[in-house]
Write a protein that holds these residues in place. Structure first.
Motif, PDB file in Angstrom:
ATOM      1  N   THR A 126     -10.033 -17.103  10.612  1.00  0.00           N
ATOM      2  CA  THR A 126      -8.659 -16.633  10.412  1.00  0.00           C
ATOM      3  C   THR A 126      -8.633 -15.152  10.069  1.00  0.00           C
ATOM      4  O   THR A 126      -7.781 -14.409  10.551  1.00  0.00           O
ATOM      5  N   LYS A 127      -9.562 -14.722   9.230  1.00  0.00           N
ATOM      6  CA  LYS A 127      -9.584 -13.323   8.793  1.00  0.00           C
ATOM      7  C   LYS A 127      -9.780 -12.372   9.975  1.00  0.00           C
ATOM      8  O   LYS A 127      -9.280 -11.243   9.969  1.00  0.00           O
ATOM      9  N   LYS A 155      -6.483 -10.532  11.392  1.00  0.00           N
ATOM     10  CA  LYS A 155      -6.740  -9.166  10.913  1.00  0.00           C
ATOM     11  C   LYS A 155      -5.928  -8.833   9.658  1.00  0.00           C
ATOM     12  O   LYS A 155      -5.217  -7.828   9.598  1.00  0.00           O
ATOM     13  N   ILE A 156      -6.034  -9.694   8.662  1.00  0.00           N
ATOM     14  CA  ILE A 156      -5.350  -9.434   7.402  1.00  0.00           C
ATOM     15  C   ILE A 156      -6.380  -9.047   6.349  1.00  0.00           C
ATOM     16  O   ILE A 156      -7.541  -9.460   6.413  1.00  0.00           O
ATOM     17  N   PRO A 157      -5.992  -8.199   5.384  1.00  0.00           N
ATOM     18  CA  PRO A 157      -6.945  -7.754   4.358  1.00  0.00           C
ATOM     19  C   PRO A 157      -7.209  -8.842   3.323  1.00  0.00           C
ATOM     20  O   PRO A 157      -6.317  -9.618   2.971  1.00  0.00           O
ATOM     21  N   PHE A 181      -9.983 -16.803   3.598  1.00  0.00           N
ATOM     22  CA  PHE A 181     -11.245 -16.069   3.477  1.00  0.00           C
ATOM     23  C   PHE A 181     -12.282 -17.012   2.843  1.00  0.00           C
ATOM     24  O   PHE A 181     -12.573 -18.056   3.399  1.00  0.00           O
ATOM     25  N   ASP A 182     -12.790 -16.638   1.687  1.00  0.00           N
ATOM     26  CA  ASP A 182     -13.857 -17.397   1.029  1.00  0.00           C
ATOM     27  C   ASP A 182     -13.373 -18.068  -0.255  1.00  0.00           C
ATOM     28  O   ASP A 182     -14.155 -18.254  -1.188  1.00  0.00           O
ATOM     29  N   TYR A 198      -2.351 -15.965   0.189  1.00  0.00           N
ATOM     30  CA  TYR A 198      -2.000 -15.753   1.602  1.00  0.00           C
ATOM     31  C   TYR A 198      -1.075 -16.839   2.142  1.00  0.00           C
ATOM     32  O   TYR A 198      -0.725 -16.816   3.319  1.00  0.00           O
ATOM     33  N   LYS A 199      -0.667 -17.781   1.306  1.00  0.00           N
ATOM     34  CA  LYS A 199       0.199 -18.880   1.725  1.00  0.00           C
ATOM     35  C   LYS A 199       1.586 -18.727   1.107  1.00  0.00           C
ATOM     36  O   LYS A 199       1.717 -18.268  -0.033  1.00  0.00           O
ATOM     37  N   VAL A 200       2.611 -19.124   1.822  1.00  0.00           N
ATOM     38  CA  VAL A 200       4.023 -19.114   1.374  1.00  0.00           C
ATOM     39  C   VAL A 200       4.463 -17.697   1.039  1.00  0.00           C
ATOM     40  O   VAL A 200       5.180 -17.051   1.795  1.00  0.00           O
TER      41      VAL A 200
END
Length: 502
Positions: A28-29, A33-35, A124-125, A495-497
């Motif tokens: 996904t990262k 391409k999100i930080p 991410f992790d 990163y959700k909602v």
């Protein structure tokens, strides 16, 4: 000396993982391409703490075992978590969250991993907290019909338990054999019988949750009437794990109907679907428990992917009706009378009615198993929206015209009783630009038709970027303030909602 960072460094394991993920989506990262947020990385000292708390058996770090926790149900998104924690108690979750909050470690809570918007897998992790071992039924009151359980209980298991006592869970989903009640609550699930029983907001009496700092919030009321202050439970219902981790729930359960009938009807066009729907509601009001609509594309799909044989011929549209009640002859008589009426009025071209349990299940399986076929698709775009019924199917026609030959199929199906439409677009291959174009188009058409871009699966990761387009500024600011107050470091399902900026 800095603590050693845990890394994936086994070449043989990496080759094995690469083979197993050959048909999985890209990380996904990378794809989006999100930080990455400003969170700590997992160190040996962190692993030591988790191992001391849970033991080796409840700490998953093997690459092959991690795969199913990193990839979502429909293989749309893929995280790169290197550890999964499997607590058994609220106290263990409290200690995990307190530690992670202090160490600034992001976490992702995961139940049955049946979501369709990437809400329950890491981006991410993030450390995955699996609730699958929080699977105890705590109590059931046969007088009030109130069930209390841990959040990791599988929906089907709860329903089987209640069936022995002539009760039922007021929720039925295609993924009921895998999904967990905590996930159902955190996404405010509705399902196929919302028309009769409502969604989780209306059926949850109380819950227990753990905040980001490890504090345990006890709202586990088992009273149907309790107006002593703010109804804080509703903050967690539908919040998708971003405000706290739900550990226990109490829900009101209706008595199990003695008799069940199903009808599958074939119709010529959507106008006749609407007219039939209105007649069904009036004629079967007190015994109607579900009404589903499916188009010809849906039926072709399940025949092809799931090898289903239809009990009636091919038609442009189908309605599936279910009645449940306590008087067998009364219910059958009403349904048969309705069937005769819709045929005589020319609303329905043909159909079948079933009361035998085996035949009822066979008909329902046409609708229930759609997710099995979707999982086998090479590339698919899924949208869960709700619309006023007058526009309900128009958006499918809009999308078909918009895409033309850029896709294999576009079909729609859903719970017409509550305006919930599931849109499925099958592609040859994933195309990020096409996906972005389609999403923007679906959003534009949904808002133009005064609908909602999320009917019952939440926003998760896949729809989080819609929020500032669909919520009024003051409403969105209040949501952000609540998130900031309850999870100031933003460690809960980031990163959700609400996509917090770091």
């Amino acid at each position: 000396m800095f603590p050693k960072i845990v890394r994936l460094n086994c070449f043989n394991d990496f080759k094995m993982l690469k083979r197993s993920l050959r048909n999985r989506p890209d990380f996904t990262k990378n794809r989006y391409k999100i930080p990455r947020g400003n969170y700590n990385y997992l160190h040996d000292d962190h692993i030591k703490y988790f191992r001391n708390l849970l033991g080796d058996e409840r700490l998953i770090m093997d690459l092959s075992d991690l795969e199913r926790y990193n990839v979502d149900w429909y293989k749309q998104v893929r995280g790169c978590s290197t550890v999964v924690l499997k607590p058994k108690t609220t106290d263990e979750i409290s200690k995990i969250l307190s530690f992670c909050n202090k160490e600034n470690l992001a976490i992702c809570t995961q139940g049955g991993n049946t979501g369709v918007v990437g809400g329950c897998v890491p981006v991410f992790d993030e450390i995955v907290i699996s609730t699958e071992l929080l699977n105890e039924i705590i109590s059931f009151d046969e007088n009030s019909g109130i069930l209390t359980s841990q959040s990791g209980c599988i929906l089907q298991n709860l329903d089987n338990f209640l069936a022995e006592k002539n009760f039922m869970v007021p929720l039925d989903l295609g993924a009921k054999g895998t999904c967990q009640i905590g996930g159902n609550v955190s996404t405010n699930a509705g399902g196929m019988r919302l028309l009769r029983y409502g969604n989780m907001h209306g059926n949850v009496l109380g819950l227990e949750a753990v905040l980001a700092n490890g504090e345990i919030i006890d709202c586990l009321s088992t009273l149907k009437k309790d107006n002593t202050g703010y109804h804080l439970k509703h903050l967690f219902i539908g919040s998708e794990g971003t405000l706290g981790v739900i550990t226990k729930v109490s829900i009101q359960c209706p008595t199990r109907p003695k008799f069940r009938n199903v009808a599958l009807l074939g119709l010529q066009n959507y106008d006749k679907v609407l007219k039939t729907y209105r007649l069904v509601k009036h004629s079967l009001a007190e015994i109607l428990s579900a009404i589903e609509v499916m188009d010809a594309g849906f039926m072709e799909f399940v025949k092809d992917k799931n090898n289903k044989k239809l009990p009636i011929d091919d038609y442009p549209f189908y309605l599936m009706l279910e009645t449940t009640g306590s008087n067998e002859s009364h219910d059958q008589e009403k349904l048969n009378k309705l069937f005769e009426e819709v045929i005589q009025k020319g609303l329905v071209l043909n159909g079948t009615v079933a009361s035998d349990a085996k035949k009822v299940e066979e008909i329902w399986s046409i609708r229930d198993t759609i997710s099995d076929g979707i999982k086998e698709c090479k590339a698919v775009l899924l949208y869960d929206i709700s619309l006023p019924l007058v526009h309900y199917y128009r958006i499918i026609e809009d999308i078909r015209e918009y895409l033309g030959n850029k896709c294999l199929t576009v079909f729609g199906y859903g719970h017409i009783g509550d305006g919930n439409l599931h849109i499925t677009i099958q592609l040859d291959n994933y195309d990020n630009q096409l996906k972005e174009d389609v999403e923007n188009y679906v959003l534009e058409r949904t808002l133009a038709y005064e609908g909602s871009v999320s009917a019952e699966h939440g926003l998760g990761f896949m729809k989080a970027h819609y929020l500032d387009k669909i919520k009024a500024k003051n409403t969105l600011n209040l949501m952000k303030n609540i998130k900031e107050m309850m999870d100031p470091k933003g460690i809960l399902n980031p990163y959700k909602v609400i996509q917090k900026q770091h």
